[in-house]
Design a protein around this motif. Structure first.
Motif, PDB file in Angstrom:
ATOM      1  N   THR A   9      10.507 -11.676  -6.995  1.00 57.17           N
ATOM      2  CA  THR A   9       9.112 -11.566  -7.427  1.00 57.17           C
ATOM      3  C   THR A   9       8.401 -10.554  -6.537  1.00 57.17           C
ATOM      4  O   THR A   9       8.756 -10.362  -5.375  1.00 57.17           O
ATOM      5  CB  THR A   9       8.390 -12.924  -7.348  1.00 57.17           C
ATOM      6  N   GLY A  10       7.406  -9.884  -7.101  1.00 54.80           N
ATOM      7  CA  GLY A  10       6.725  -8.862  -6.317  1.00 54.80           C
ATOM      8  C   GLY A  10       5.502  -8.299  -7.002  1.00 54.80           C
ATOM      9  O   GLY A  10       4.901  -8.932  -7.882  1.00 54.80           O
ATOM     10  N   THR A  11       5.152  -7.086  -6.588  1.00 50.75           N
ATOM     11  CA  THR A  11       3.931  -6.427  -7.036  1.00 50.75           C
ATOM     12  C   THR A  11       4.239  -4.998  -7.466  1.00 50.75           C
ATOM     13  O   THR A  11       5.330  -4.487  -7.211  1.00 50.75           O
ATOM     14  CB  THR A  11       2.894  -6.375  -5.895  1.00 50.75           C
ATOM     15  N   ALA A  12       3.270  -4.364  -8.078  1.00 44.08           N
ATOM     16  CA  ALA A  12       3.365  -2.939  -8.402  1.00 44.08           C
ATOM     17  C   ALA A  12       2.718  -2.180  -7.251  1.00 44.08           C
ATOM     18  O   ALA A  12       1.502  -2.243  -7.059  1.00 44.08           O
ATOM     19  CB  ALA A  12       2.662  -2.633  -9.718  1.00 44.08           C
ATOM     20  N   GLY A  13       3.528  -1.487  -6.452  1.00 41.86           N
ATOM     21  CA  GLY A  13       3.017  -0.775  -5.296  1.00 41.86           C
ATOM     22  C   GLY A  13       2.773  -1.697  -4.120  1.00 41.86           C
ATOM     23  O   GLY A  13       2.818  -2.927  -4.239  1.00 41.86           O
ATOM     24  N   TRP A  14       2.509  -1.099  -2.951  1.00 43.12           N
ATOM     25  CA  TRP A  14       2.228  -1.891  -1.749  1.00 43.12           C
ATOM     26  C   TRP A  14       1.044  -1.345  -0.961  1.00 43.12           C
ATOM     27  O   TRP A  14       0.613  -1.951  -0.004  1.00 43.12           O
ATOM     28  CB  TRP A  14       3.467  -1.961  -0.851  1.00 43.12           C
ATOM     29  N   VAL A  15       0.481  -0.216  -1.373  1.00 41.00           N
ATOM     30  CA  VAL A  15      -0.676   0.355  -0.678  1.00 41.00           C
ATOM     31  C   VAL A  15      -1.929   0.011  -1.477  1.00 41.00           C
ATOM     32  O   VAL A  15      -2.163   0.554  -2.554  1.00 41.00           O
ATOM     33  CB  VAL A  15      -0.538   1.887  -0.521  1.00 41.00           C
ATOM     34  N   PHE A  16      -2.704  -0.924  -0.961  1.00 39.81           N
ATOM     35  CA  PHE A  16      -3.908  -1.371  -1.648  1.00 39.81           C
ATOM     36  C   PHE A  16      -4.873  -1.845  -0.564  1.00 39.81           C
ATOM     37  O   PHE A  16      -4.657  -2.871   0.067  1.00 39.81           O
ATOM     38  CB  PHE A  16      -3.572  -2.487  -2.633  1.00 39.81           C
ATOM     39  N   GLU A  17      -5.916  -1.076  -0.353  1.00 41.65           N
ATOM     40  CA  GLU A  17      -6.816  -1.319   0.787  1.00 41.65           C
ATOM     41  C   GLU A  17      -7.322  -2.767   0.859  1.00 41.65           C
ATOM     42  O   GLU A  17      -7.351  -3.353   1.951  1.00 41.65           O
ATOM     43  CB  GLU A  17      -7.980  -0.313   0.739  1.00 41.65           C
ATOM     44  N   PRO A  18      -7.717  -3.397  -0.268  1.00 36.54           N
ATOM     45  CA  PRO A  18      -8.218  -4.773  -0.164  1.00 36.54           C
ATOM     46  C   PRO A  18      -7.170  -5.790   0.301  1.00 36.54           C
ATOM     47  O   PRO A  18      -7.536  -6.919   0.639  1.00 36.54           O
ATOM     48  CB  PRO A  18      -8.688  -5.078  -1.598  1.00 36.54           C
ATOM     49  N   TRP A  19      -5.891  -5.426   0.318  1.00 38.45           N
ATOM     50  CA  TRP A  19      -4.871  -6.344   0.848  1.00 38.45           C
ATOM     51  C   TRP A  19      -4.900  -6.402   2.367  1.00 38.45           C
ATOM     52  O   TRP A  19      -4.320  -7.302   2.959  1.00 38.45           O
ATOM     53  CB  TRP A  19      -3.469  -5.922   0.387  1.00 38.45           C
ATOM     54  N   ARG A  20      -5.546  -5.406   2.997  1.00 36.72           N
ATOM     55  CA  ARG A  20      -5.599  -5.372   4.458  1.00 36.72           C
ATOM     56  C   ARG A  20      -6.586  -6.432   4.951  1.00 36.72           C
ATOM     57  O   ARG A  20      -7.773  -6.384   4.642  1.00 36.72           O
ATOM     58  CB  ARG A  20      -5.981  -3.977   4.943  1.00 36.72           C
ATOM     59  N   GLY A  21      -6.055  -7.402   5.676  1.00 42.99           N
ATOM     60  CA  GLY A  21      -6.871  -8.529   6.119  1.00 42.99           C
ATOM     61  C   GLY A  21      -6.793  -9.716   5.186  1.00 42.99           C
ATOM     62  O   GLY A  21      -7.274 -10.805   5.531  1.00 42.99           O
ATOM     63  N   SER A  22      -6.193  -9.525   3.975  1.00 46.34           N
ATOM     64  CA  SER A  22      -5.970 -10.671   3.080  1.00 46.34           C
ATOM     65  C   SER A  22      -4.463 -10.937   3.017  1.00 46.34           C
ATOM     66  O   SER A  22      -3.957 -11.903   3.581  1.00 46.34           O
ATOM     67  CB  SER A  22      -6.568 -10.414   1.694  1.00 46.34           C
ATOM     68  N   PHE A  23      -3.722 -10.040   2.368  1.00 49.21           N
ATOM     69  CA  PHE A  23      -2.258 -10.159   2.360  1.00 49.21           C
ATOM     70  C   PHE A  23      -1.678  -9.643   3.683  1.00 49.21           C
ATOM     71  O   PHE A  23      -0.878 -10.309   4.336  1.00 49.21           O
ATOM     72  CB  PHE A  23      -1.688  -9.391   1.165  1.00 49.21           C
ATOM     73  N   TYR A  24      -2.096  -8.455   4.065  1.00 49.26           N
ATOM     74  CA  TYR A  24      -1.621  -7.893   5.334  1.00 49.26           C
ATOM     75  C   TYR A  24      -2.436  -8.460   6.486  1.00 49.26           C
ATOM     76  O   TYR A  24      -3.665  -8.530   6.403  1.00 49.26           O
ATOM     77  CB  TYR A  24      -1.735  -6.369   5.327  1.00 49.26           C
ATOM     78  N   PRO A  25      -1.771  -8.841   7.576  1.00 50.95           N
ATOM     79  CA  PRO A  25      -2.523  -9.391   8.725  1.00 50.95           C
ATOM     80  C   PRO A  25      -3.481  -8.356   9.311  1.00 50.95           C
ATOM     81  O   PRO A  25      -3.218  -7.150   9.271  1.00 50.95           O
ATOM     82  CB  PRO A  25      -1.415  -9.728   9.733  1.00 50.95           C
ATOM     83  N   ASP A  26      -4.573  -8.839   9.850  1.00 50.58           N
ATOM     84  CA  ASP A  26      -5.513  -7.955  10.550  1.00 50.58           C
ATOM     85  C   ASP A  26      -4.782  -7.184  11.638  1.00 50.58           C
ATOM     86  O   ASP A  26      -3.983  -7.762  12.396  1.00 50.58           O
ATOM     87  CB  ASP A  26      -6.642  -8.775  11.192  1.00 50.58           C
TER      88      ASP A  26
END
Length: 277
Positions: A9-26
């Protein structure tokens, strides 16, 4: 008892600014985002290839950053799907396949071809296109070897680590809802993309694997994927995997902010754990 298929399972792409601090750790630096994403997801769809051919160095870099066991799917170029509209596109396909996807090695997953909604079903066009698609590494190298001067880098034809060549196709015009289409796809072992929308709720499989670009849920209440939807999909994908089919399920709906959480929830509901959990 037959082999159980793998569920990714996954996503389309991995560069998405709103993921920074939500999906990606601060504080996670951007160059480590792919490595982090691959620790939580089973696959990611590379969309940059839709806009333009990438270079072998880029594919090799992505493969090097992702964990072992992770795979990428690759979106076919708009030059083939939207401009040529699948017609007379052999050299365009050759240039794309020669541009470097093989540099992913063992992390090369399916290719996905997304047609625009205004392309309708033409049996001859679809059959010719499906016949052009390489199904083995030898067919891949033979077609990629026809690349021409428009390819900006030297053809990349090294199949090391690559064992399976797969294709999925997203047919978004209602004229494709025809038993003849399913038979054509099955003949070529090409998966019809499962969209999970109110307009396209079908979960019919046409290949020895399943490819989902989950855009719904099909009940269409605008709430995105909820716990019940995830549980329903977990039951479905586990059934396919128990039947021996590999499953690729990407959350590509408008609620992109929650796509990684949805992908993780589906993976965990299907009983799959990763080191990043």
């Amino acid at each position: 008892m037959g082999k159980t298929g793998a569920i990714r399972t996954g996503t389309a792409g991995w560069v998405f600014e709103p993921w920074r601090g939500s999906f990606y750790p601060d504080g996670l630096v951007q160059k480590k985002e792919l490595a982090y994403a691959s620790s939580r997801l089973g696959s990611i769809e590379i969309n940059a290839t839709f806009r333009a051919n990438q270079k072998p160095e880029s594919f090799a870099k992505w493969a090097g950053e992702a964990r072992d066991g992770f795979v990428f799917s690759i979106k076919g170029p708009q030059l083939v799907t939207h401009i040529k509209r699948l017609k007379n596109c052999e050299i365009e396909l050759a240039n794309f396949f020669a541009s470097g996807p093989l540099a992913l090695g063992a992390k090369l997953g399916p290719f996905v071809w997304q047609l625009p909604p205004n392309v309708s079903y033409d049996r001859d066009v679809l059959a010719s296109f499906l016949a052009l698609l390489p199904k083995t590494t030898s067919e891949y190298v033979a077609l990629a070897g026809k690349s021409d001067a428009r390819l900006k880098s030297a053809p990349y034809l090294d199949v090391a680590g690559v064992s399976v060549i797969r294709h999925a196709i997203e047919l978004r015009n209602a004229s494709f809802d025809n038993p003849e289409v399913a038979a054509l796809l099955a003949e070529h072992n090409v998966a019809r993309v499962i969209a999970d929308t109110a307009e396209n709720p079908s979960r019919e499989l046409t290949a020895d694997f399943a490819y989902c670009r989950l855009q719904g849920p099909a009940h269409g209440d605008g709430q995105g994927y909820q716990t019940g939807d995830i549980a329903d999909w977990a039951k479905t994908v586990k059934g396919w995997a128990d039947g021996g089919k590999d499953v690729f399920a990407y959350f590509v709906h408008e609620d992109k902010l929650h796509a990684p959480d949805n992908a993780i929830a589906l993976r965990q509901a299907a009983g799959i754990t990763l080191a990043g959990d």
